[in-house]
Design a protein around this motif. Structure first.
Motif, PDB file in Angstrom:
ATOM      1  N   SER A 144      -5.741  -5.083   8.937  1.00  0.00           N
ATOM      2  CA  SER A 144      -4.855  -5.256   7.786  1.00  0.00           C
ATOM      3  C   SER A 144      -4.887  -4.026   6.885  1.00  0.00           C
ATOM      4  N   TYR A 145      -6.075  -3.464   6.670  1.00  0.00           N
ATOM      5  CA  TYR A 145      -6.176  -2.251   5.858  1.00  0.00           C
ATOM      6  C   TYR A 145      -5.340  -1.136   6.471  1.00  0.00           C
ATOM      7  N   GLU A 157      11.257  -1.478   2.009  1.00  0.00           N
ATOM      8  CA  GLU A 157      10.044  -1.157   1.258  1.00  0.00           C
ATOM      9  C   GLU A 157       8.928  -2.168   1.514  1.00  0.00           C
ATOM     10  N   LEU A 158       9.285  -3.402   1.875  1.00  0.00           N
ATOM     11  CA  LEU A 158       8.293  -4.471   1.965  1.00  0.00           C
ATOM     12  C   LEU A 158       7.995  -4.928   3.387  1.00  0.00           C
ATOM     13  N   VAL A 159       8.866  -4.627   4.344  1.00  0.00           N
ATOM     14  CA  VAL A 159       8.626  -5.075   5.704  1.00  0.00           C
ATOM     15  C   VAL A 159       7.287  -4.529   6.199  1.00  0.00           C
ATOM     16  N   GLY A 160       6.534  -5.359   6.900  1.00  0.00           N
ATOM     17  CA  GLY A 160       5.246  -4.933   7.435  1.00  0.00           C
ATOM     18  C   GLY A 160       4.060  -5.242   6.555  1.00  0.00           C
ATOM     19  N   GLY A 175      -0.285   3.148   8.188  1.00  0.00           N
ATOM     20  CA  GLY A 175       0.491   2.037   8.730  1.00  0.00           C
ATOM     21  C   GLY A 175       1.930   2.066   8.263  1.00  0.00           C
ATOM     22  N   ARG A 176       2.146   2.428   6.987  1.00  0.00           N
ATOM     23  CA  ARG A 176       3.512   2.497   6.477  1.00  0.00           C
ATOM     24  C   ARG A 176       4.312   3.566   7.209  1.00  0.00           C
ATOM     25  N   ALA A 177       3.646   4.672   7.573  1.00  0.00           N
ATOM     26  CA  ALA A 177       4.341   5.725   8.328  1.00  0.00           C
ATOM     27  C   ALA A 177       4.744   5.200   9.710  1.00  0.00           C
TER      28      ALA A 177
END
Length: 411
Positions: free
Chosen positions: A320-321, A284-287, A328-330
């Protein structure tokens, strides 16, 4: 049954269980047991099971135990090793409780629970606002990365009747690559290698004037942090770790340090504008990603973070956005690898990430608008946090005022 009793704490319907061990006791872990199968149960030996007599209402006892003043005093009388301290049974047995008649206790409980119900309704409303703010934050980042947050350069150009005369993202990328090539120092690795171009066949359609570029194309340095063991000596150089990245920003409350004379310095010192990417964490938090703003100075970073330094023409905040957005999460979900319960996205994968690149002036407008909206969100979140703390104080005030002052023992 006798064997079960040895390893567990027995209780039955109507008993009040109260955690004896830190930090559960300080956090108010207590409850009245209700609806047990066959009316009995067994639980951890880290609970006290208090069985009210006919003179005391179980819920009245529970509310007494939940008073912060009671738990603070109990904490001061804990025994045992640090990290596993417990409230002694003898201490609890000697404590005095205000004990009005049973019917008055029940009226007190009813009044407390009426006020608590109102408070919980307020808390639920605040939690809904928090959830809505989280969704709004995600929507802002997604719109920013899709060209829907501010007017595009192409739209402004048409409004000004400039006949398409503006620097496109493609032209900007060409300038970035030219500068990257000119500034290459060789670093003992032979001839300069052009960074790979992004594979765009499965990428979405971009606004007019935007182009796709990889992190490798846009960056001048991609580097892992230090794996040296840090310490708590604040006279050294602070080292940012994965826990310091929170909601796209840095939290400097829990810092570790390396000596000022550490042999990886100044190579691993951060510069303003460096982007830090969390390469290893839970799925859930990586990246999670944030941009270093220049303070504290000097400052370094740990090995679970990757530092990306960008060339002129690419604003790190925009990258970063994108990484922190749903887009980005995908991407992270598609490239992440799992290793012994930890998720990992390595530097090679990060450099291959395709980023939408708007014209530079448009990047500036996007970043300014995102910062404006996020600052509003932060202000509202601060108000919500203050009100949630106020709810906790109100809850304790209700308990304090409701409990009478007539002393009697637990028995």
């Amino acid at each position: 049954m006798a064997e079960v009793r040895k390893g567990y704490t027995p209780f039955r319907d109507g008993d009040v269980i109260f955690a004896k061990v830190t930090p559960c006791m300080e956090n108010g872990k207590a409850a009245v047991m209700k609806g047990l199968t066959n009316g009995v149960g067994f639980g951890s030996t880290e609970f006290f099971a208090l069985r009210p007599s006919a003179r005391i209402d179980a819920n009245y006892l529970l509310h007494f135990l939940l008073q912060r003043s009671f738990r603070q005093q109990a904490a001061r009388n804990m025994t045992g090793a640090v990290g596993l301290r417990r409230v002694p049974k003898s201490y609890l047995e000697q404590q005095q409780i205000p004990l009005p008649p049973i019917d008055q206790q029940q009226r007190i409980v009813a009044a407390i629970e009426k006020q608590f119900t109102r408070l919980e309704a307020g808390v639920a409303a605040l939690r809904r606002v928090q959830a809505n703010l989280k969704r709004y934050r995600a929507a802002v980042l997604k719109a920013a990365c899709e060209g829907r947050l501010v007017p595009t350069e192409a739209d402004l150009c048409k409004t000004r009747n400039q006949k398409g005369e503006f620097e496109t993202g493609e032209a900007l990328l060409a300038c970035i690559l030219t500068e990257r090539r000119a500034n290459w120092k060789g670093k003992g690795r032979g001839q300069y290698q052009e960074p790979a171009t992004p594979v765009t066949t499965q990428l979405g359609r971009l606004p007019e004037g935007w182009t796709w570029a990889t992190v490798e194309q846009l960056s001048t340095r991609v580097q892992y942090g230090s794996s040296e063991k840090t310490n708590g000596d604040s006279t050294g150089v602070p080292v940012l770790r994965m826990g310091n990245i929170q909601d796209g920003m840095f939290d400097f409350d829990s810092l570790k340090y390396l000596p000022n004379a550490h042999d990886e310095f100044p190579e691993l010192l951060l510069a303003k504008g460096d982007l830090l990417f969390n390469r290893t964490n839970s799925a859930e938090l990586v990246g999670k990603t944030a941009v270093f703003k220049g303070a504290p100075d000097p400052c370094s970073f740990a090995s679970y973070l990757i530092r990306v330094r960008f060339g002129e023409g690419c604003i790190p905040d925009f990258v970063s956005y994108f990484i922190n957005s749903i887009l980005g999460r995908a991407w992270i979900a598609g490239v992440v690898s799992q290793q012994v319960g930890q998720a990992n996205v390595n530097g090679t994968k990060l450099q291959a990430l395709a980023i939408p690149l708007p014209p530079f002036a448009e990047q500036q407008r996007i970043v300014a608008e995102v910062e404006r909206r996020l600052s509003v969100i932060e202000e509202v979140e601060a108000v919500i946090a203050a009100n949630l703390q106020r709810v906790d104080r109100l809850r304790q005030s209700i308990l304090k005022q409701a409990i009478s002052t007539t002393d009697a023992k637990f028995s």
